[in-house]
Design an enzyme around this catalytic site. Structure first.
Site, mmCIF file in Angstrom:
data_model
loop_
_atom_site.group_PDB
_atom_site.id
_atom_site.type_symbol
_atom_site.label_atom_id
_atom_site.label_comp_id
_atom_site.label_asym_id
_atom_site.label_seq_id
_atom_site.Cartn_x
_atom_site.Cartn_y
_atom_site.Cartn_z
ATOM 1 N N GLU A 264 0.790 -1.247 0.000
ATOM 2 C CA GLU A 264 0.000 0.000 0.000
ATOM 3 C C GLU A 264 0.815 1.288 0.000
ATOM 4 O O GLU A 264 0.554 2.198 0.791
ATOM 5 C CB GLU A 264 -0.959 -0.005 1.192
ATOM 6 C CG GLU A 264 -1.888 -1.200 1.203
ATOM 7 C CD GLU A 264 -2.883 -1.189 2.355
ATOM 8 O OE1 GLU A 264 -2.759 -0.355 3.246
ATOM 9 O OE2 GLU A 264 -3.795 -2.032 2.348
ATOM 10 N N GLU B 44 -6.082 -10.907 -0.978
ATOM 11 C CA GLU B 44 -6.848 -10.745 0.272
ATOM 12 C C GLU B 44 -8.349 -10.767 -0.014
ATOM 13 O O GLU B 44 -9.108 -9.931 0.473
ATOM 14 C CB GLU B 44 -6.461 -9.427 0.962
ATOM 15 C CG GLU B 44 -4.978 -9.292 1.248
ATOM 16 C CD GLU B 44 -4.599 -8.003 1.996
ATOM 17 O OE1 GLU B 44 -5.481 -7.369 2.606
ATOM 18 O OE2 GLU B 44 -3.415 -7.645 1.960
HETATM 19 C C1 GLA Z 1 -4.953 -4.586 4.347
HETATM 20 C C2 GLA Z 1 -3.720 -5.347 4.766
HETATM 21 C C3 GLA Z 1 -4.052 -6.648 5.443
HETATM 22 C C4 GLA Z 1 -5.179 -6.501 6.436
HETATM 23 C C5 GLA Z 1 -6.352 -5.898 5.726
HETATM 24 C C6 GLA Z 1 -7.566 -5.789 6.616
HETATM 25 O O1 GLA Z 1 -5.504 -5.033 3.208
HETATM 26 O O2 GLA Z 1 -2.871 -5.616 3.699
HETATM 27 O O3 GLA Z 1 -2.940 -7.149 6.103
HETATM 28 O O4 GLA Z 1 -4.769 -5.701 7.499
HETATM 29 O O5 GLA Z 1 -5.974 -4.613 5.290
HETATM 30 O O6 GLA Z 1 -7.565 -6.592 7.691
#
Ligand code: GLA
Length: 419
Positions: A207, A325
């Protein structure tokens, strides 16, 4: 709901790409973003793991042996991972709680794991002198025992980063910047040295791209101490270089296929992500392997068309993509643009079927792109353990995963098995 979650900071974002206004939870972006004007609801994107390093998922190495063998525990039709042999590994983000209460599901349906929190710097390296290996070791041992691989998540993130890492460092002061670089290097070397045998891909940086339309990188104003203290995106290069060096020091050639950049709303940020990859390659001489689309989606956003367009861009540039994710929230708190929290809903059979259709559409798209997708990882296993129960709206039940609160398979699981 999760024991250890960071509290989200809602932030209004001006935007990226086609949407005039984008609102997001900088809970790491973890929250669904939605597009107002278009009426489309947006989710965040998220990441997952790739198998066998280099090769594109397929199953490189892990799946056929594991999913069908030690890891499958039954006929092909009974195992999600086995069903996807030939496509890509199927992962889940887990922690102690899953290893304690859901071993049967993990062993049956998954052949890849990510530590949901346990490998983040603040968790695993709480002070400069101490490491807290216990939970990550437990997940790693479980993976080794069952022939699974892990995603190393994540070596550098602006969230869940401990204060000690930045202590005594002053922006613009070269000597103290060296302190920060050395701390980062030591952290990355320790992680790689401990888990290199079982991690087949690393979310080296998470990010780092700005949420603001006319800004490339997340800066101090958007919560990145890394950018603030380095005074630029240079820290991104160092993280990748340190990870590559640490892997190569263990075994020459072993960094190949393992270096990923992970990001949310990847359909919106794709061009900026490509710019980052091009900068690493052309200006810094460091070519990484791929990107993670976090894929915290909702029921309608992003469209499969937009996802395909984004995947095509990375394929054309020579990069792998992983779905890192994945979850599908049943809410759309940003559908009018501004954040408007929706009231809790009841998870009716009709809603479960509509969500199953959404998952089926996503997996149809993923299967079509198996040449470039290295893995698909769910951000959790069952609806009683999801960060979305608390974000972006605290204490509101969400139902974003394949198993329900009682750990029973949902229609979504059947839908993605049905092809
Ligand atoms: C982001 C992070 C993850 C997690 C998610 C929400 O996407 O990359 O590690 O913390 O947020 O839980």
């Amino acid at each position: 709901m999760l024991a250890r979650r960071v509290v989200p900071m809602l932030s209004l974002l001006t935007t990226l790409g086609v949407w005039p206004l984008l609102v997001a939870c900088d809970a790491g972006s973890e929250t669904p973003l939605n597009a107002g004007a278009s009426g489309a609801s947006i989710g965040t994107t998220g990441g997952s793991a790739s198998v066998s390093g280099t090769s594109n998922g397929g199953n490189g190495g892990v799946a056929s042996g594991t999913a069908g063998g030690s890891n499958a525990g039954g006929a092909v039709s009974d195992s999600l991972a086995a069903k996807y042999v030939g496509f890509f590994p199927i992962g889940a983000a887990v922690g102690d709680v899953h290893i304690t209460t859901q071993q049967d599901i993990l062993v049956r349906d998954f052949n890849h794991l990510t530590c949901e929190n346990a490998m983040k710097i603040a968790d695993i390296h709480p002070t400069e002198e101490t490491y807290n290996w216990a939970e990550a070791d437990r997940v790693a041992d479980f993976a080794r025992q069952h022939g699974m691989k892990l995603t190393g998540h994540t070596l550098l993130w602006h969230r869940q980063a401990p204060e000690w890492m930045f202590a005594g460092v002053t922006a613009g002061d070269a000597a103290t910047l060296d302190l920060l670089k050395n701390r980062l290097k030591a952290h990355i070397e320790a992680m790689v040295n401990r888990y290199a045998d079982v991690v087949d891909n690393w979310d080296v940086v998470n990010e780092a791209i700005s949420d603001t339309a006319d800004k490339q990188y997340r800066d101090g104003a958007e919560g990145s101490k890394w950018f603030e203290l380095f005074g630029s995106e240079e820290y991104i290069y160092w993280a990748f270089q340190f990870a590559k060096d640490a892997l190569e020091a263990k075994a020459p050639g072993s960094s190949v296929g393992k270096l990923y950049y992970n990001e949310y709303v990847a359909t919106v940020k794709a061009d900026k992500m490509l710019k980052l990859l091009a900068w690493l390659k052309d200006d810094k001489g460091l070519t990484i392997d791929g990107v993670g689309f976090q894929s915290h989606e909702n029921m309608t956003w992003p469209s499969v068309v937009d996802l395909q367009t984004a995947i095509d861009k990375f394929r054309a540039a020579g990069y792998k993509v992983k779905i890192s994710e994945l979850d599908v929230t049943v809410y759309s708190d940003y559908s009018t643009g501004p954040f408007v929290p929706q009231p809790a809903v009841t998870y009716t059979p009709d809603l479960a079927e509509r969500q199953a259709k959404r998952f089926a559409d996503l997996f149809t798209l993923y299967r079509k792109n198996k040449d470039v997708l290295t893995s698909v990882t769910f951000w959790g296993v069952s609806d009683d353990q999801t960060w979305l129960d608390n974000e972006p709206v605290p204490a509101r039940n969400d139902f974003p995963l394949l198993y329900d609160d009682q750990h029973q398979p949902k229609p979504a699981r059947a839908a993605i098995m049905n092809f």
